[in-house]
Write an enzyme that holds these catalytic residues in place. Structure first.
Site, mmCIF file in Angstrom:
data_model
loop_
_atom_site.group_PDB
_atom_site.id
_atom_site.type_symbol
_atom_site.label_atom_id
_atom_site.label_comp_id
_atom_site.label_asym_id
_atom_site.label_seq_id
_atom_site.Cartn_x
_atom_site.Cartn_y
_atom_site.Cartn_z
ATOM 1 N N ASP A 232 0.844 -1.197 0.000
ATOM 2 C CA ASP A 232 0.000 0.000 0.000
ATOM 3 C C ASP A 232 0.881 1.250 0.000
ATOM 4 O OD1 ASP A 232 -1.944 1.892 0.281
ATOM 5 O OD2 ASP A 232 -2.561 1.311 2.325
ATOM 6 N N LYS A 239 1.635 7.822 0.664
ATOM 7 C CA LYS A 239 2.021 7.817 2.077
ATOM 8 C C LYS A 239 3.427 8.412 2.211
ATOM 9 C CE LYS A 239 -0.367 3.541 3.543
ATOM 10 N NZ LYS A 239 -1.253 4.084 4.584
ATOM 11 N N ASP A 250 0.060 -5.236 4.309
ATOM 12 C CA ASP A 250 -1.315 -4.813 4.067
ATOM 13 C C ASP A 250 -2.185 -5.917 3.458
ATOM 14 O OD1 ASP A 250 -3.005 -2.748 4.684
ATOM 15 O OD2 ASP A 250 -2.832 -1.765 2.733
ATOM 16 N N ARG A 313 -11.083 -0.670 1.986
ATOM 17 C CA ARG A 313 -12.540 -0.791 2.102
ATOM 18 C C ARG A 313 -13.203 -0.888 0.730
ATOM 19 N NH1 ARG A 313 -12.879 4.738 5.358
ATOM 20 N NH2 ARG A 313 -10.803 3.985 5.948
HETATM 21 N N1 BES Z 1 -3.404 -0.040 5.158
HETATM 22 C C1 BES Z 1 -3.800 1.210 5.692
HETATM 23 C C2 BES Z 1 -4.141 1.140 7.165
HETATM 24 C C3 BES Z 1 -3.028 0.915 8.121
HETATM 25 C C4 BES Z 1 -2.030 1.866 8.261
HETATM 26 C C5 BES Z 1 -3.041 -0.175 8.932
HETATM 27 C C6 BES Z 1 -1.040 1.680 9.183
HETATM 28 C C7 BES Z 1 -2.065 -0.363 9.841
HETATM 29 C C8 BES Z 1 -1.046 0.571 9.961
HETATM 30 C C9 BES Z 1 -5.035 1.725 4.979
HETATM 31 O O1 BES Z 1 -5.138 1.382 3.650
HETATM 32 C C10 BES Z 1 -4.980 3.203 5.081
HETATM 33 O O2 BES Z 1 -4.067 3.760 4.551
HETATM 34 N N2 BES Z 1 -5.955 3.804 5.755
HETATM 35 C C11 BES Z 1 -5.996 5.209 5.962
HETATM 36 C C12 BES Z 1 -7.417 5.667 5.737
HETATM 37 C C13 BES Z 1 -7.572 7.147 5.653
HETATM 38 C C14 BES Z 1 -6.954 7.668 4.376
HETATM 39 C C15 BES Z 1 -9.046 7.478 5.695
HETATM 40 C C16 BES Z 1 -5.553 5.508 7.378
HETATM 41 O O3 BES Z 1 -5.905 4.747 8.280
HETATM 42 O O4 BES Z 1 -4.813 6.460 7.556
HETATM 43 ZN ZN ZN Z 2 -4.168 -0.313 3.050
HETATM 44 MN MN MN Z 3 -4.121 2.732 2.379
#
Ligand code: BES
Ligand code: ZN
Ligand code: MN
Length: 464
Positions: A232, A239, A250, A313
Site C-alpha cells: 500500500d 504515504k 497490508d 474498504r
Molecule cells: N493499510 C492502511 C491502514 C493501516 C495503516 C493499517 C497503518 C495499519 C497501519 C489503509 O489502507 C490506510 O491507509 N488507511 C488510511 C485511511 C484514511 C486515508 C481514511 C488511514 O488509516 O490512515
Molecule cells: Zn491499506
Molecule cells: Mn491505504
C-alpha cells in the site's frame, strides 16, 4: 513451529522447566540440592517474573531450568514463550507450576517461529516434550494456520504480488480438495468487480479476485473475506516514507483468513467454507484512480473517492457484496484497514464489529480463553452521516473534516455492502508484532484466528 513440540515418550532425555515465584524458589531449591542452590546464589537469581536460570545437578550437568512467574496471578498462558529463544538448544519438558500445560506448549511453539526464507542458517532448535494426553494434532493444526499467516505477511512484496497471493489461496484449497477461480485483470470489469479493478489497475502486476470453496453445499455456509493489498503506497495520496515502510503487511487480512481456512479444512469441520480475497497492489501511475473519482461498485452503489489511501474498504466492498449474494450463515472479514484502530487500541488488541450480540459475547469469552485478545467496537449508525456525498450514493471516507472515529466509519462503509448474510463480523487487525513478546515473535502476526477457530469448532462441530 509444529516441530518444536514432540511427545514425551518419543524423546530420551529432557530437561525439566520448573515455574517458580520469588516465594516458592527456596522450597524448589531445597528439593534440587546444594549445587543448584549455590549456583542460584552465585547468579543472584531470585525468580523474578520472566527471568530464567539453568541450574546444575550434583554431577555438574544441567538439572533443571528455573522460570520466574508472577507471584500474585496465574502466569500468562504464553509466559513460557519468553524462554524459547534464550534457552540453550535442546529438549525440555514442563515440570511443576504450569496450570495449563496445553497453553504453555502453545506459547512455546508460537514463540519458536522464525521466518527463514532469506536466511542460510535456520538457527538453533529447542523442543518441548509434551505429555501424551495433550492433543498434539489439534495444536499442530493451529500452529500450521498461524505459520501460514505469518509467512505470508513476512514475505515482502517483491516476492508476493497479487499473483502469488491468489496462488497461495489456490494451493491451500487444492491441498484439501476445494475448488474455485481467480478473476484476473480486465476480466474483473467483465465479472463486475469495478472497485477491485480501479484500486489495482495502476500496478504492472494485474489485480485479481480469488474465490475458493470447500466442503458440502448442504452444510452451514461460512465465508471469509480478507484484504489482500500486497503493498500500500497510498496511491496518488502517497504515504510518507515512515508510514509506507511496513506496508508489505497490508495483505494481513488475507493471510489471516487463509490461516483460519487452513485450520478449518485440516479439521474437516462440517461447514461449506468460502474464501474471497481481492489481491491488488495500491500503486502510483498515470492510470491510477484519483481523489474525486466516482466509482461504480458491484453492489450498484456509486462511491466518491475522498482519498486513494483508503483503498482497502473499496476492494473489500466488492468482495463482501459477492459473498453476500449467496446469503452465507456467517461472513467474516479481516483487514489491516485503518491506522485509527491502532491509535484506539494499540497493535495487540484488534477491534471487531458486528450487530450480532450473541456472536460478540461468544467472541469475547473465546478470545480471553484462547489468549487471542479482541475488543468490540460499535457499528455506531449516527456516524454514517460522515459518509454522505453530494455527488454519489456514498463517500468511502469521513470527509467532514473532523477525522473522528476512523475505524468505525470504515466499518460502517463496509456494512453498506452486506445485507443478506446471517451474521457479519469485521476485524480491523494490525497483523504485526512490533516488538517481540511471549508467544509473539516480532513481525507478521496472526490475530483473532485462534479465537475464531475455537468459536467455529464450538458452533459447527456437531452439525451433520
Ligand atoms: N493499510 C492502511 C491502514 C493501516 C495503516 C493499517 C497503518 C495499519 C497501519 C489503509 O489502507 C490506510 O491507509 N488507511 C488510511 C485511511 C484514511 C486515508 C481514511 C488511514 O488509516 O490512515
Ligand atoms: Zn491499506
Ligand atoms: Mn491505504
Amino acid at each position: 513451529m509444529r516441530e518444536s513440540l514432540v511427545r514425551k515418550s518419543d524423546v530420551a532425555s529432557t530437561t525439566p522447566v520448573i515455574a517458580v515465584t520469588e516465594a516458592t524458589l527456596p522450597d524448589v531449591l531445597a528439593e534440587l540440592g546444594d549445587a543448584a542452590k549455590s549456583w542460584c546464589a552465585l547468579n543472584d537469581y531470585i525468580g523474578r517474573p520472566g527471568t530464567f536460570l539453568l541450574v546444575p545437578g550434583a554431577n555438574g550437568i544441567g538439572a533443571a531450568v528455573l522460570f520466574g512467574t508472577e507471584q500474585t496471578e496465574l502466569p500468562h498462558p504464553f509466559a513460557l514463550g519468553g524462554l524459547v529463544n534464550a534457552l540453550p538448544a535442546g529438549d525440555y519438558h514442563l515440570a511443576d507450576g504450569f496450570p495449563d500445560p496445553e497453553q504453555a506448549a502453545l506459547g512455546f511453539a508460537l514463540s519458536a517461529y522464525s521466518f527463514g526464507r532469506y536466511l542460510k542458517d535456520a538457527g538453533k532448535t529447542r523442543r518441548l516434550a509434551v505429555a501424551d494426553e495433550l492433543d498434539l494434532d489439534r495444536l499442530g493444526v493451529i500452529l500450521d494456520g498461524v505459520k501460514l499467516a505469518r509467512d505470508l505477511i513476512n514475505t515482502p512484496a517483491n516476492d508476493l504480488g497479487p499473483g502469488e497471493l491468489s496462488q497461495a489461496a489456490a494451493v491451500l484449497f487444492r491441498q484439501h480438495g476445494g475448488t474455485g477461480r481467480i478473476v484476473i485483470g480486465d476480466d474483473l470489469l467483465e465479472e463486475n468487480f469495478p472497485m477491485v479493478h480501479a484500486v489495482g489497475r495502476a500496478s504492472p502486476r494485474a489485480p485479481r479476485l480469488a474465490d475458493f470453496t470447500w466442503g458440502s453445499d448442504s452444510d452451514p455456509k461460512i465465508t471469509l473475506v480478507g484484504k489482500g493489498v500486497i503493498f500500500d503506497t497510498g496511491g496518488l495520496n502517497l504515504k510518507p516514507g515512515s508510514s509506507m515502510s511496513l506496508m508489505k503487511k497490508d495483505m494481513g487480512g488475507a493471510a489471516n483468513v487463509l490461516g483460519l481456512a487452513a485450520m478449518i479444512m485440516a479439521t474437516k469441520l462440517p461447514v461449506r467454507l468460502r474464501v474471497i480475497i481481492p489481491c491488488v497492489e495500491n500503486a502510483v501511475s498515470g492510470n491510477a484512480f484519483r481523489p474525486g473519482d466516482v466509482l461504480q461498485s458491484r453492489k450498484g452503489l456509486t462511491v466518491e473517492i475522498g482519498n486513494t489511501d483508503a483503498e482497502g474498504r473499496l476492494v473489500l466492498a466488492d468482495a463482501l457484496a459477492l459473498g453476500d449474494e449467496e446469503s452465507p450463515d456467517l461472513m467474516i472479514d479481516m483487514a489491516t484497514l485503518t491506522g485509527a484502530a491502532r491509535v484506539a487500541l494499540g497493535p495487540d488488541l484488534p477491534p471487531f464489529f458486528t450487530d450480532d450480540e450473541v456472536l460478540a459475547d461468544d467472541m469475547a469469552v473465546m478470545a480471553e480463553a484462547a489468549a487471542d485478545p479482541l475488543w468490540r467496537l460499535p457499528l455506531w449508525r449516527p456516524y454514517m452521516k460522515y459518509l454522505d456525498s453530494k455527488i454519489a450514493d456514498i463517500n468511502h471516507i469521513n470527509t467532514s473534516g473532523t477525522g473522528f472515529a476512523g475505524s468505525i466509519t470504515a466499518a460502517l462503509f463496509m456494512s453498506r455492502f452486506v445485507e443478506n448474510a446471517g451474521s457479519w463480523a469485521h476485524f480491523d487487525i494490525y497483523g504485526w508484532t512490533p516488538m517481540e513478546k511471549p508467544g509473539k515473535p516480532a513481525g507478521g502476526e496472526a490475530q483473532g484466528i485462534r479465537c475464531l477457530f475455537d468459536l467455529i469448532c464450538d458452533r459447527y462441530s456437531d452439525t451433520q
